[in-house]
Design a protein around this motif. Structure first.
Motif, PDB file in Angstrom:
ATOM      1  N   LEU A 494       0.806  -1.120   0.087  1.00 16.95           N
ATOM      2  CA  LEU A 494       0.103  -0.183   0.111  1.00 16.95           C
ATOM      3  C   LEU A 494       0.888   1.294   0.024  1.00 16.95           C
ATOM      4  O   LEU A 494       0.625   2.320  -0.803  1.00 16.95           O
ATOM      5  CB  LEU A 494      -0.790   0.010   1.237  1.00 16.95           C
ATOM      6  CG  LEU A 494      -1.832   1.354   1.580  1.00 16.95           C
ATOM      7  CD1 LEU A 494      -2.735   1.398   0.280  1.00 16.95           C
ATOM      8  CD2 LEU A 494      -2.487   1.154   2.637  1.00 16.95           C
ATOM      9  N   GLY A 495       1.904   1.246   0.787  1.00 21.66           N
ATOM     10  CA  GLY A 495       2.604   2.325   0.854  1.00 21.66           C
ATOM     11  C   GLY A 495       3.566   2.549  -0.556  1.00 21.66           C
ATOM     12  O   GLY A 495       3.495   3.719  -0.807  1.00 21.66           O
ATOM     13  N   LYS A 496       3.921   1.592  -1.350  1.00 21.65           N
ATOM     14  CA  LYS A 496       4.332   1.775  -2.509  1.00 21.65           C
ATOM     15  C   LYS A 496       3.094   2.468  -3.683  1.00 21.65           C
ATOM     16  O   LYS A 496       3.600   3.101  -4.509  1.00 21.65           O
ATOM     17  CB  LYS A 496       4.944   0.462  -3.191  1.00 21.65           C
ATOM     18  CG  LYS A 496       5.991  -0.026  -2.269  1.00 21.65           C
ATOM     19  CD  LYS A 496       6.649  -1.391  -2.903  1.00 21.65           C
ATOM     20  CE  LYS A 496       7.666  -1.926  -1.935  1.00 21.65           C
ATOM     21  NZ  LYS A 496       8.087  -3.396  -2.350  1.00 21.65           N
ATOM     22  N   ALA A 497       2.109   1.940  -3.321  1.00 23.18           N
ATOM     23  CA  ALA A 497       0.949   2.131  -4.251  1.00 23.18           C
ATOM     24  C   ALA A 497       0.549   3.391  -4.231  1.00 23.18           C
ATOM     25  O   ALA A 497      -0.011   4.240  -5.174  1.00 23.18           O
ATOM     26  CB  ALA A 497      -0.105   1.286  -4.316  1.00 23.18           C
ATOM     27  N   THR A 498       0.734   4.200  -3.205  1.00 23.28           N
ATOM     28  CA  THR A 498       0.474   5.493  -2.657  1.00 23.28           C
ATOM     29  C   THR A 498       1.404   6.643  -2.863  1.00 23.28           C
ATOM     30  O   THR A 498       1.097   7.842  -2.504  1.00 23.28           O
ATOM     31  CB  THR A 498      -0.367   5.432  -1.281  1.00 23.28           C
ATOM     32  OG1 THR A 498       0.515   4.999  -0.521  1.00 23.28           O
ATOM     33  CG2 THR A 498      -1.761   4.881  -1.279  1.00 23.28           C
ATOM     34  N   LYS A 499       2.599   6.157  -3.167  1.00 22.52           N
ATOM     35  CA  LYS A 499       3.684   7.244  -3.215  1.00 22.52           C
ATOM     36  C   LYS A 499       3.643   7.871  -4.387  1.00 22.52           C
ATOM     37  O   LYS A 499       3.252   7.319  -5.644  1.00 22.52           O
ATOM     38  CB  LYS A 499       5.002   6.361  -3.128  1.00 22.52           C
ATOM     39  CG  LYS A 499       6.357   7.113  -3.027  1.00 22.52           C
ATOM     40  CD  LYS A 499       7.681   6.395  -3.224  1.00 22.52           C
ATOM     41  CE  LYS A 499       8.730   7.163  -2.916  1.00 22.52           C
ATOM     42  NZ  LYS A 499      10.221   6.435  -2.923  1.00 22.52           N
TER      43      LYS A 499
END
Length: 541
Positions: A494-499
């Motif tokens: 999720l962190g990568k997808a919202t960066k």
């Protein structure tokens, strides 16, 4: 003594807060003795005269520059020659003392006693608990030399104290009669590795308290975890007038090596970032097994202790500054303000020397009366600074109330009271009503500051049930409450997808204890799997 400073970190810091040339922060010529600053301003143009209002940069225009200027001009810190370290000036240290005094009294009611443990630990002790040391490995500073001699074995400077304290607990605890053991220490801590140092928020050395306790049973440990977390919430909400959310950290964000972590989470609306404000951990029995911290129970069977650790640092001051500060400078909640009311005389050129002396004497008299009544009052009778300059000086420092006394006030037996929070116009008060009105106003200011901050905090929480809604809320610089599956790998994804190119990715802040109803069959907003709870997410410090 420690690993070399990362060049990028040093470069960023030198841009942020040049440690070797603090005067470069404002680029103002040194003031002549006993005169307010004169000369050119930061951009090379004419500097505002002594009647200037607030800071050179607005909070909304450039938040990070505003914060940098505020902590310097409010006389909270001074820069230092060692990268990532700052001097806490008396104004800042008194704020920390207010927190320390209150919290120390509260934990002693719970039976906690203060102690002090060395700041050094051996490599073997630090590495005894693998998960724990991995959580701090990049931040550990090492002593490798004494004078010109190399040490036989490097000595670590504590990033936290579990592995310093627990070998001693294994010696001190033998029987159930030795439990519970509840110790706390007020100390400094060193965590070296980072790229973006900011005073109070992210520094290589900081002040904090850390509690370490041991119990015979898990229910006892669980109860204390929540008791301490409640005290942390009270520090923020009752003392600092800062709203927080109490909750449980996800597996991805819990304390390394612990059983579970509870937290109070703050939020900075101007940057759209959450910030961990204080944590209370249940360590379970992992450390007691590792360090052989056991006891003989009533039935004469040997059992392992259940352990907790909990800590709160000077980061709390940074959170308060960011939440309450404005374009004039600090705004301090009265309950922690070192000075709650400043008294300023307003003489004019026509006053006789006798009248000027009488006015100054009245200021000192009222100061003494207020202090006797428990109000932290201070007179500013300096004659080489004009009243407008003094107003600005104390506004930048955040003093909640200002009392003005001029010639007409002396004639009428009144003073004028001005609130730093700007929620009401100046108020005339009779001399004989001050001991009643000043405490009332201070309480009104405290409550008003919290109510305003709470309203803004709540307005920055959105609910989302889809990834598109989630991203849109993040783009509005808000926190997001969303149904979540509790997946460890999924949180990293999720962190990568919202960066984005402009902003870091989202991460979980906490699983709030106060949960909205989760309807049966609700799916995780990200994975489509069955949701386990509502989790609060956001970009964070």
């Amino acid at each position: 003594m420690a690993p070399g400073v990362d060049e990028e970190a040093a470069a960023i810091e030198n841009k942020e807060l040049p440690p070797s040339k603090p005067e470069a922060v404002k680029k103002v010529k040194p003031p002549k003795k006993d005169k307010p600053p004169q000369g050119k301003g930061e951009k090379g143009g004419a500097m505002k005269k002594e009647t200037k209002l607030g800071l050179a940069v607005s909070k909304s225009e450039d938040f990070h520059e505003w914060y940098r200027l505020l902590v310097l001009e409010a006389e909270l810190i001074s820069t230092y020659s060692v990268s990532g370290c700052y001097v806490l000036r008396p104004w800042a240290y008194q704020l920390w003392e207010a927190i320390q005094t209150w919290f120390d009294g509260e934990i002693k009611k719970l039976g906690v006693k203060n102690a002090y443990f060395p700041m050094f630990l051996t490599k073997a002790a630090l590495e005894k608990e693998k998960d724990h040391v991995e959580g701090f490995a990049a931040e550990v500073a090492w002593v490798t030399k004494a004078g010109s001699s190399e040490l036989e074995e490097p000595i670590a400077i504590r990033p936290t104290s579990e592995t310093i304290i627990y070998p001693l607990y294994s010696q001190w605890i033998r029987s159930h009669r030795d439990l519970p053991l509840k110790l706390n220490q007020w100390t400094n801590c060193v965590r070296w590795e980072f790229k973006d140092p900011r005073p109070f928020l992210r520094t290589r050395e900081f002040l904090w308290q850390e509690g370490h306790t041991a119990f015979a049973t898990k229910p006892e440990a669980d109860r204390e975890v929540r008791q301490i977390l409640d005290l942390y919430a009270m520090i923020y909400q009752d003392l600092l007038a800062v709203p927080v959310t109490k909750g449980l950290k996800t597996e991805a964000e819990k304390f390394a090596g612990g059983l579970y972590t509870t937290t109070v989470e703050g939020f900075i609306p101007d940057t759209g970032r959450g910030i961990q404000a204080g944590t209370s951990h249940c360590l379970g029995q992992k450390f007691s097994k590792m360090f052989d911290i056991g006891f003989e129970a009533v039935d004469q069977q040997r059992q392992l202790c259940w352990q907790n650790s909990w800590g709160l640092s000077t980061r709390s001051l940074g959170i308060m500054i960011m939440v309450h500060g404005d374009d004039k400078g600090l705004r301090l909640p009265p309950r922690v303000a070192p000075t709650q009311i400043v008294i300023i005389n307003i003489p004019n050129a026509k006053l006789s020397e006798e009248a000027r002396t009488a006015m100054a004497s009245k200021c000192s008299e009222l100061e003494a009366l207020l202090r006797q009544a428990g109000v932290r009052a201070e007179c500013d009778l300096r004659e080489n600074y004009s009243p407008p300059w003094k107003y600005n000086h104390w506004e930048v420092k955040g003093v909640p109330l200002r009392m003005e006394i001029g010639p007409r006030d002396m004639e009428n037996g009144t003073v004028m009271l001005a609130r730093r929070d700007g929620k009401a116009p100046k108020e005339p008060v009779k001399f004989d009503q001050l001991l009643l009105r000043v405490p009332q106003l201070l309480e009104e200011i405290q409550n008003s500051m919290y109510t305003s901050a709470r309203t803004e905090y709540d307005s920055c929480i959105e609910r989302a049930t889809t990834l598109d809604e989630f991203k849109a809320a993040l783009d509005r610089k808000h926190m997001v409450l969303a149904p979540w599956c509790n997946g460890l790998k999924q949180e990293d994804d999720l962190g990568k997808a919202t960066k984005t190119a402009e902003a870091m990715g989202a991460k979980s802040l906490c699983i709030p204890f106060e949960q909205p109803e989760l309807a049966e069959g609700t799916m995780c907003f990200y994975t489509g799997e069955l949701a386990q709870n509502w989790t609060l997410f956001g970009r964070s410090y």
